[in-house]
Scaffold this active site. Sequence first.
Site, short mmCIF file in Angstrom:
data_model
loop_
_atom_site.label_atom_id
_atom_site.label_comp_id
_atom_site.label_asym_id
_atom_site.label_seq_id
_atom_site.Cartn_x
_atom_site.Cartn_y
_atom_site.Cartn_z
N GLU A 1 -8.03 103.80 4.54
CA GLU A 1 -8.83 102.34 3.70
C GLU A 1 -9.69 101.91 4.88
O GLU A 1 -10.89 101.45 4.19
CB GLU A 1 -7.60 101.68 3.47
CG GLU A 1 -6.91 102.57 2.65
CD GLU A 1 -6.28 103.25 2.53
OE1 GLU A 1 -5.48 103.06 4.04
OE2 GLU A 1 -4.90 103.26 2.69
N HIS B 1 5.16 97.64 -1.90
CA HIS B 1 4.11 98.62 -2.66
C HIS B 1 4.82 98.22 -4.61
O HIS B 1 4.31 98.60 -5.20
CB HIS B 1 4.99 100.36 -2.83
CG HIS B 1 4.83 101.26 -2.03
ND1 HIS B 1 5.86 100.66 -0.79
CD2 HIS B 1 3.65 102.11 -1.75
CE1 HIS B 1 5.27 101.75 -0.21
NE2 HIS B 1 4.19 102.49 -0.32
#
Lengths: 328, 340
Positions: free
Chosen positions: B66, B135
């Site tokens: 990322e 998450h």
Amino acid sequence: MKPSRDQKIWMYEQMHTSRYFEECIEKIYMEGKSPAFNMAKGPIPGEMHLSNGQEPCAVGVCAHLSADDIVTSTHRPHHVAIAKGVDLNRMTAEIFGKKTGLSGGRGGHMHIFDAKVNFSCSGIIAQGMGPAVGAALSRHMQNKPGVAVAFLGEGAANQGAFHESLNLAAVWKLPVIFVVEDNAWGISVAKSASTAIEHNDARAAAYGIPGHFIPGNDPLAIFDIAGEAIERARRGEGPTLIEIETYRLAGHFMGDAEGYRPKGEKEALFARDPIPKMRQQLLDDEDWSDAQDQELVARTHARVDAAIQFARDSEYPAPEEAMEKVFV
Amino acid sequence: MTVATKERKLTIARAMAEAIAQEMRVDERVFVMGEDIGPLGGVFGNTRGLHEEFGSERVRDTPISETAFMGAAVGAASDGMRPIVELMFVDFFGVCFDAIYNLMAKNTYFSGGEVQVPVVLMTSTGGGYSDAGQHSQCLHATFAHLPGMKVVAPSNAYDAKGLMTAAIRDNNPVIFMFHKALQGMGWLGTEKDAIVHVPEESYEVPIGKAAVVREGNDLTIVGITSGVHHGLKAARQLAERGISAEVIDLRALVPLDRATVIESVRKTGRLIVVDEDYQSYGVSSEIICSVAEQGVPLKAAPQRVAYPDIPIPFTPPMEQWALPNADKIVAAYELMEKHS
């Protein structure tokens, strides 16, 4: 790859410009900061990272670039910005925080953007690498010419962004060159204490790309290796990692007492100052005279003096202009 | 005479993919990159069909890097491209935030407006399906707090398509947050009210304009993404008691449409803010503060129904207990009335 006489003189002139620029900034920076050193005072407030000694990295690479190529640089950006052709008046005004500066005083010395020559720099270690990969991706996708060069310090090679960017550039085979300016010190911590290997070019092997180490802060050797890497990128053969042994003749930033340096290190570095060395090379190897040399030096000084005068004469922005340019 | 319009119900996932495809067809500069957004079509379905139509040059699977690809999005955007980049879960921002808030959000300012960074960062938010605290977060306020990025978050497919189209055409970085439970992926327990009619032709929903999704006179319920659906359910429950609640879908956090909220609260005099993001220092406090600063006369103290200040727990009894829902909004209304 060998530079022509004109290229040598261009490199030499950029080195002089950069060095004299830093010398002027160094003096002006101290205005208003004595007897008590206060970073916020004087015509140039804030942190100041000078590039004295690192000029060969900038000129040896940028000699191969046009305004259309992309460069991202670091918190120590002046030498690279000058070699990339950034507008010197507006850059100087930016460093002074003036309205005529490149961003009207919003960025300062660590955030110099000149879109006309595709130059940018930023204040955090290894931060410019991802954007350089992206700019190279952009050229690749648009089928447009141009390479991207990310300058970074040797300390940046221990950042995650370094490894991620090398991998991404390699896996997508992008026209990007990573140039490590190894000045041996990450502020006060020696490279040997922070980096597991001697030279970062070895890390290129981990990503299956060429790596080169260039000793001696030598503009001609840098010109040679960087030229090959840039040509390779332009041919579409992918990225290269280059580490250059360079010297930081100043502190990490202005106000750095440099107590961490071993005795005699600084003197030894000055003895190897690349600018007088290149002057001698020109006199020895090229059609170059003392008179021509003096004329070149005078020209660079006049250019820098004019930029500083422009910055001094410029107005400060109105404070409330701070609210503008967040969005376009 | 009325003309019957054919209903064309889409999920948010389908609506996002449609908006992206339509923009990619007309603008060569638009491309998508991220993890598993290629042949797989995105873990949350929002790039389905794109790889098939546009190929792997413009729909690029990235390594799990990322930091590199967020930085690359900034560099590509600054060089004239219009990248849409996916951060698979908003929770992953921790590995790449430097490129987002220090570069994407600041380069325009630090270049005096010379450099534009038209990136759309799309990222999934929200919990409720026992994925625990790395998450399931929303992190609305984390992104909205930092200047230089627009932040949008649709509650239904119509808005999702229009906001995505507007985001892609915007010359500024836009964070596009989509809530997993509204996405229309069966395996995530879909909210059926998020699946609505979506016109086939391209259109924009303006960024920074809230929508009054239910009109009422006694109470204003303000929410975003899942909070809107909880608010609508609560409004239906309250209606059975003769209480008329107005529900506002913020749709964007930056720019924030304070005017629509203030106008509503001037009418109702009561305010409840629903937010699945952590309660403290969040969207709910910003909304209440915005109303308070304007001196809007209130009939009762405003309330918030937000996520408690705890990491999101895994086990269903704990997670479901902590999440906002319609009953909590009704309870908040009852508390307001008790104290007023």
